[in-house]
Design an enzyme around this catalytic site. Structure first.
Site: not given
Length: 376
Positions: A24, A26
């Site tokens: 997403c 990270e």
């Protein structure tokens, strides 16, 4: 994401595909990776400030200033890497995480904790923050000051005068007028104007390539990213006034790739195009563009169609990550004044959602101050 680039980094093809799918903000491979994704936030605007103050006599050429800022960035990246590796070593020696390690397949096979390189992939993510403010500031300096290598018909002052205005936080005689000229006369990142957008591209790419040279103590490598979580507020507090018209201690641009609040005056599609000019594939630790829409502009079937088209454009332009708030400034101000009536109001900050009334006043003001766009 650029899957061949991850394979070239030694990541197996199927893991690389999982990396692209699951990530997403990270980006991560479930069960295979221990990524210290926010081990450090790097203040790019602060490097410009240090460069200006460390050279009170100025520079003859604008290109010399640009090179000096890059040298400053490279120097502090090296110090950041050293600090990150000290922190990483401390985790291994005094704060192992056996419970988390049981969720990582390779740790179970080897019996090694994730802090001791038990995972298959072990990157460390460091975020470059303030690229928009840096680009805006350099654009102002390029044309507002006299240089031997730049022709400009908009020169406002000499180097010592600009430096004095910054030191005075624009409070000296005539300096507020100079500040307003710096804000309004020169192009700003986020408006689909190539010259200033390419300054942001150049510096984010430089930051990314510098970061990627380094390895961490877990046998992994450092990954550049560009998202702020909420660090754009304290990192802005660490900076004095800047040539883009910021006053001392004002926040930096939110999101990571977002324009500075109030500077994106050509609409949300222009901001998309600005971000698309960056070398987004370098941000292997993730990046973020924040956008706020007026609820009225997205009402009904036509509003949903406009939003759908906007999101499709985001995808076609190769941008990694975008997030939205669809709320008007009036509602946010009411929630500030009467928090008991808005306990269920959820907003996106910069990579995470939060109850608006539980945020600090500074972050609330940041979200209120973001440009409220309409889609036509």
């Amino acid at each position: 994401m650029n899957i061949p680039a991850f394979i070239a980094r030694g990541i197996a093809e199927q893991d690389a595909r999982d990396y692209a799918i699951v990530g997403c903000v990270e980006l991560s491979i479930p069960g295979r990776m221990y990524g210290l994704h926010d081990i450090s936030m790097f203040n790019m605007l602060r490097c410009l400030e240090l460069t200006l103050y460390n050279n009170p006599e100025g520079f003859e050429r604008f290109a010399d200033l640009v090179q000096a800022v890059k040298q400053c960035i490279a120097h502090y990246i090296q110090l950041m890497i050293t600090g990150c590796n000290i922190c990483d070593t401390a985790h291994r020696e005094i704060a192992p995480t056996p419970l988390l390690s049981t969720l990582i397949a390779d740790c179970l096979d080897s019996g090694a904790d994730i802090t001791a390189a038990g995972a298959r992939y072990n990157p460390s993510g460091v975020q470059g923050v303030g690229a928009a403010n840096l680009a805006d500031s350099l654009m102002v300096l390029k044309y507002a000051l006299p240089w031997s290598d730049v022709e400009s018909d908009q020169v406002l002052c000499d180097y010592p005068t600009m430096l004095a205005a910054l030191k005075h936080n624009w409070q000296g005689a005539g300096e507020e007028l100079l500040r307003q000229c710096c804000i309004h006369r020169f192009p700003k990142y986020g408006n689909d104007i190539d010259e200033v957008d390419f300054i942001a591209r150049d510096f984010l790419a430089f930051y990314g390539h510098e970061v990627e040279q380094y390895s961490n103590v877990r046998g992994g490598y450092f990954q550049p990213g560009s998202y702020t979580v909420s660090a754009h507020v304290p990192l802005g507090h660490a900076c004095g006034a800047s040539p883009d018209g910021r006053v001392a201690h004002e926040q930096l641009a939110d999101g990571g790739l977002s324009p500075m609040i109030g500077r994106d005056v050509h609409g949300p599609t222009a901001s998309l195009k600005s971000v698309s000019k960056l070398e987004n594939h370098l941000d292997s630790n993730g990046s973020l563009l924040n956008v706020k829409f007026s609820p009225a502009s997205l009402e009904g079937a036509s509003g949903l169609q406009k939003l759908s088209s906007y999101i499709k454009s985001f995808g076609r332009l190769g941008i990694q990550h975008i997030q939205f708030n669809v709320i008007d400034r009036k509602t946010l101000r009411a929630a500030q004044e009467h928090p008991d009536k808005y306990k269920n109001l959820v907003v996106r900050v910069a990579g995470y959602s939060a109850m608006f009334v539980e945020l600090s006043r500074e972050i609330q003001n940041d979200i209120i101050g973001r440009s409220e766009h309409e889609l036509s």
